[in-house]
Enzyme design. Structure first.
Site, PDB file in Angstrom:
ATOM      1  N   ASP A  10       0.867  -1.174   0.000  1.00 49.20           N
ATOM      2  CA  ASP A  10       0.000   0.000   0.000  1.00 49.20           C
ATOM      3  C   ASP A  10       0.908   1.230   0.000  1.00 49.20           C
ATOM      4  O   ASP A  10       2.139   1.121  -0.146  1.00 49.20           O
ATOM      5  CB  ASP A  10      -0.992  -0.034   1.170  1.00 49.20           C
ATOM      6  CG  ASP A  10      -0.329   0.158   2.537  1.00 49.20           C
ATOM      7  OD1 ASP A  10       0.916   0.228   2.600  1.00 49.20           O
ATOM      8  OD2 ASP A  10      -1.059   0.233   3.548  1.00 49.20           O
ATOM      9  N   CYS A  69       3.318  -3.137   4.074  1.00 52.02           N
ATOM     10  CA  CYS A  69       2.519  -1.970   4.445  1.00 52.02           C
ATOM     11  C   CYS A  69       3.278  -1.246   5.555  1.00 52.02           C
ATOM     12  O   CYS A  69       4.475  -1.486   5.744  1.00 52.02           O
ATOM     13  CB  CYS A  69       1.100  -2.357   4.842  1.00 52.02           C
ATOM     14  SG  CYS A  69       0.944  -3.454   6.259  1.00 52.02           S
ATOM     15  N   THR A  71       3.109  -1.393   8.888  1.00 56.73           N
ATOM     16  CA  THR A  71       3.576  -2.309   9.938  1.00 56.73           C
ATOM     17  C   THR A  71       3.776  -3.734   9.447  1.00 56.73           C
ATOM     18  O   THR A  71       4.410  -4.537  10.139  1.00 56.73           O
ATOM     19  CB  THR A  71       2.531  -2.374  11.070  1.00 56.73           C
ATOM     20  OG1 THR A  71       1.290  -2.821  10.496  1.00 56.73           O
ATOM     21  CG2 THR A  71       2.350  -1.015  11.741  1.00 56.73           C
ATOM     22  N   HIS A 102      10.052 -23.745   9.390  1.00 61.91           N
ATOM     23  CA  HIS A 102       8.982 -24.395  10.153  1.00 61.91           C
ATOM     24  C   HIS A 102       7.589 -24.153   9.561  1.00 61.91           C
ATOM     25  O   HIS A 102       6.718 -25.010   9.694  1.00 61.91           O
ATOM     26  CB  HIS A 102       8.994 -23.894  11.604  1.00 61.91           C
ATOM     27  CG  HIS A 102      10.153 -24.439  12.398  1.00 61.91           C
ATOM     28  ND1 HIS A 102      10.228 -24.341  13.770  1.00 61.91           N
ATOM     29  CD2 HIS A 102      11.279 -25.090  12.005  1.00 61.91           C
ATOM     30  CE1 HIS A 102      11.361 -24.906  14.191  1.00 61.91           C
ATOM     31  NE2 HIS A 102      12.017 -25.364  13.141  1.00 61.91           N
ATOM     32  N   HIS A 137       6.754 -30.583  10.853  1.00 57.29           N
ATOM     33  CA  HIS A 137       6.211 -29.273  10.477  1.00 57.29           C
ATOM     34  C   HIS A 137       5.159 -29.414   9.371  1.00 57.29           C
ATOM     35  O   HIS A 137       4.214 -28.639   9.316  1.00 57.29           O
ATOM     36  CB  HIS A 137       7.341 -28.345  10.045  1.00 57.29           C
ATOM     37  CG  HIS A 137       8.402 -28.207  11.083  1.00 57.29           C
ATOM     38  ND1 HIS A 137       8.148 -27.657  12.321  1.00 57.29           N
ATOM     39  CD2 HIS A 137       9.700 -28.588  11.102  1.00 57.29           C
ATOM     40  CE1 HIS A 137       9.253 -27.687  13.049  1.00 57.29           C
ATOM     41  NE2 HIS A 137      10.207 -28.263  12.340  1.00 57.29           N
TER      42      HIS A 137
HETATM   43  C1  RB5 Z   1      -1.785   2.764   6.404  1.00 56.61           C
HETATM   44  O1  RB5 Z   1      -1.847   3.994   7.032  1.00 56.61           O
HETATM   45  C2  RB5 Z   1      -1.468   1.683   7.405  1.00 56.61           C
HETATM   46  O2  RB5 Z   1      -2.553   1.444   8.229  1.00 56.61           O
HETATM   47  C3  RB5 Z   1      -1.051   0.407   6.688  1.00 56.61           C
HETATM   48  O3  RB5 Z   1       0.055   0.663   5.890  1.00 56.61           O
HETATM   49  C4  RB5 Z   1      -0.650  -0.782   7.573  1.00 56.61           C
HETATM   50  O4  RB5 Z   1       0.294  -0.410   8.516  1.00 56.61           O
HETATM   51  C5  RB5 Z   1      -1.772  -1.544   8.147  1.00 56.61           C
HETATM   52  O5  RB5 Z   1      -1.572  -2.568   8.835  1.00 56.61           O
END
Ligand code: RB5
Length: 149
Positions: A10, A69, A71, A102, A137
């Site tokens: 994203d 993304c 996180t 695993h 596994h």
């Molecule tokens: C976008 O702002 C953010 O929410 C997305 O990149 C991600 O971190 C979601 O898990």
């Protein structure tokens, strides 16, 4: 061995996606990019990109892929809704290796806003070269597969 590897992000992962793509190409891999473009900062919904890439992997068009993304959490949650997908959120060398040995992870999830980007390329390299160990596994993965039915 060179591979075709899918990648998508994203807006929160597009800068690391570009670095990861360049790194994969430098290793001789073919990168199949499902967006977003690195210069497009418009806000998008990560499940759309997770679904597109995860379906490619799930249906066998690509052996594996990478989702990024902010996180890595949203991408991993969304990708794991697609049957046959084992998406692993990785944050260090150990999780990178274990997710292959695993869990036979077929999608690597990374967080652009939480990882040092140079280190993330190290995790990627470990993930690419590590191999599934099978045996006990595989039994566990079979149980995960059964949950999808
Ligand atoms: C976008 O702002 C953010 O929410 C997305 O990149 C991600 O971190 C979601 O898990």
């Amino acid at each position: 061995m060179s591979e075709r590897i899918g990648i998508a992000s994203d807006h929160g992962g597009r800068v690391l996606k570009e670095k990861v793509s360049q790194y994969l190409r430098s290793l001789g891999h073919e990168v199949v990019d499902f967006g977003v473009p690195v210069n497009d900062a418009d806000s998008v919904d990560y499940p759309d990109y997770a679904q597109t890439l995860a379906k490619e992997v799930s249906q066998g068009q690509l052996p594996r892929g990478i989702l990024i993304c902010g996180t890595g959490i949203g991408m991993s949650i969304a990708a794991n809704k697609v049957p046959g997908i084992r998406a692993a959120l990785v944050w260090d060398e150990f999780t990178a290796r274990m997710s292959r040995q695993h869990n036979d992870a077929n999608i690597l999830c990374l967080g652009e806003r939480v990882l040092n980007h140079d280190r993330a390329l190290d995790y990627l390299h470990i993930w690419i070269k590590s191999e599934f160990e099978g045996k006990r596994h595989q039994t566990r993965l079979d149980k995960i597969r059964a949950l999808e039915r």
